[in-house]
Design an enzyme around this catalytic site. Sequence first.
Site, mmCIF file in Angstrom:
data_model
loop_
_atom_site.group_PDB
_atom_site.id
_atom_site.type_symbol
_atom_site.label_atom_id
_atom_site.label_comp_id
_atom_site.label_asym_id
_atom_site.label_seq_id
_atom_site.Cartn_x
_atom_site.Cartn_y
_atom_site.Cartn_z
ATOM 1 N N MET A 268 0.834 -1.210 0.000
ATOM 2 C CA MET A 268 0.000 0.000 0.000
ATOM 3 C C MET A 268 0.866 1.255 0.000
ATOM 4 S SD MET A 268 -3.627 -0.446 1.559
ATOM 5 C CE MET A 268 -3.513 -0.304 3.309
ATOM 6 N N CYS A 269 1.309 1.715 1.134
ATOM 7 C CA CYS A 269 2.045 2.962 1.341
ATOM 8 C C CYS A 269 1.068 4.139 1.386
ATOM 9 C CB CYS A 269 3.093 3.267 0.277
ATOM 10 S SG CYS A 269 4.436 2.072 0.246
ATOM 11 N N GLY A 270 1.419 5.114 2.213
ATOM 12 C CA GLY A 270 0.635 6.337 2.280
ATOM 13 C C GLY A 270 1.538 7.501 1.925
ATOM 14 N N ARG B 290 -1.663 2.647 6.230
ATOM 15 C CA ARG B 290 -1.218 2.348 4.873
ATOM 16 C C ARG B 290 0.256 1.974 4.817
ATOM 17 N NH1 ARG B 290 -4.890 3.572 1.059
ATOM 18 N NH2 ARG B 290 -3.303 2.979 -0.443
ATOM 19 N N THR C 230 4.580 7.063 4.321
ATOM 20 C CA THR C 230 4.568 5.948 5.261
ATOM 21 C C THR C 230 4.645 4.689 4.417
ATOM 22 O OG1 THR C 230 2.163 5.683 5.304
ATOM 23 C CG2 THR C 230 3.112 7.254 6.857
#
Lengths: 299, 231
Positions: free
Chosen positions: A1-3, A32, A148
């Site tokens: 995912m990653c934010g 995330r 993130t």
Amino acid sequence: MCGIVGLFIKNPALQPELGRLTSLMLKTMTERGPDSAGFAVYGSPTSGQRKMTVRGISAENLGDFEAGFLKAADGSASVARHQDHVVLTYASDLEPAIRAFVNGFGHDVHFASSGESIELYKGVGLPEDVASRFGLEKMQGTHSIGHTRMATESAVTTAGAHPFSTGPDQCLVHNGSLSNHNTLRRRLVNEGLTFETENDSEVAAGYLSWRLAQGDKLDQALESSLKELDGFYTFVVGTREGFAVLRDPVACKPAVMAETDDYVAFASEYRAFADLPGIENAKVFEPEPQRVYHWEHAA
Amino acid sequence: MSGARNTRIFDLSTSTLRELNSTLQQEGAEGAWEIHNPAGRHSLAVGLTQPVSITIDGHAGYYAAGMNQRANVVINGNAGQGVAENMMSGSVHVKGNASSSAGATAHGGLLVIDGDAGARCGISMKGVDIVVRGSVGHMSAFMGQSGNLVVCGDAGEALGDSLYETRIFVRGTVKSLGADCEEKDMTSEDRQILTDLLAKGGITDIKADEFRRYGSARKLYHFRVDNASAY
């Protein structure tokens, strides 16, 4: 995912709040990406001076590092310490000497960023912890970019955390995965670029730096990346004056933006905006695929 | 917004999302509710099976009002990805914009979006009616099987790709049609369906005659190797 998050301040009165707001946005994006986090903060540049962020300095190496730096900078310089990161400030013409000193210091000390206004911090751990470790809440500036990470393309290390800075005052955060990053990396290495990680996002950052070095404007560099970068991506890019967003043609990776008279904000999810001032009356929209969005402060 | 008489208020600044959804899913939840301080949280008011009326006062995150049955949900703000995903019946009304995959795989009910919808609006829709006052993004109604998609604005690339029997009505421009999607004549039955849907969507200033109708050319229903490159 990653934010990913970004905040570009339009109203100078909000500049003291930049770090606090960025830290709230990063914290909200923990779900995330809980394995590491990083952020770049752009402050007001001081004429004739440069800043370099260096990471991986242990308490026992700090003395030697500072002494070595001040010697290389011939005394007229300063050091600000933020945990294992230090921000060096020195006269612009000393850039090659300082870069050589940092690269030669050893002890797992790494260059993180340099330029007239960028400071860049990253580390392993929960975003909230990473932000508080470096004191993000108290930082001021004109714009910021944060990330993130939920690791997919390379190891959970500080080096693999975003943002990636591959040029002066430039940095990039990325949510997605690039399918042609190895091919592109080889091409860029032939063009003289160096890469510190196996991470696909570093290649994207390097590609943009290369285009900018060839004379492209930020929006032109992003337009050409649409042709050259294959895969899924949402990028948020920072330069000394600017802030840009780009999504791939399929736009699988989430993105939402909010604009008011005071700021432009970017996040992977609307949740990250919930604490921003005046968000109730902001223009909230989803950036279109393949369209370059960019904002710049007057130089 | 002030609650009407007998409207119960659920404040997410003091209660959890899990408490909200379990309360609304229980028998006895019938009646009107207002959800305050949604702050873009995901999965607001999902899995509802009771005939409740819910107003979400603010922006919603992903999958708002997903899997809805019988409930009427109004979102006074924007909605994130997958709003009204897999709705069976009831209605969902987004007063702002919706992100991608609005109404994905929904079997029934009515989804109204006053603003724009992102990519893949109505992807694999299976009977839902979707009325979008603004525009929709690329690959909308991809693999749409039944139901109706009404777009008062423009449609992005590859509209109705691999379409089955969903009817698509677009008033503005269509950037491109997807595989096996073609423009069709508007029959009197189509016009009636569209007129009814505009009324249900609260749209009174736009007439059915302003729309074009798109549907499946039905060439890719069954696999034929001659068409392999078109899939």
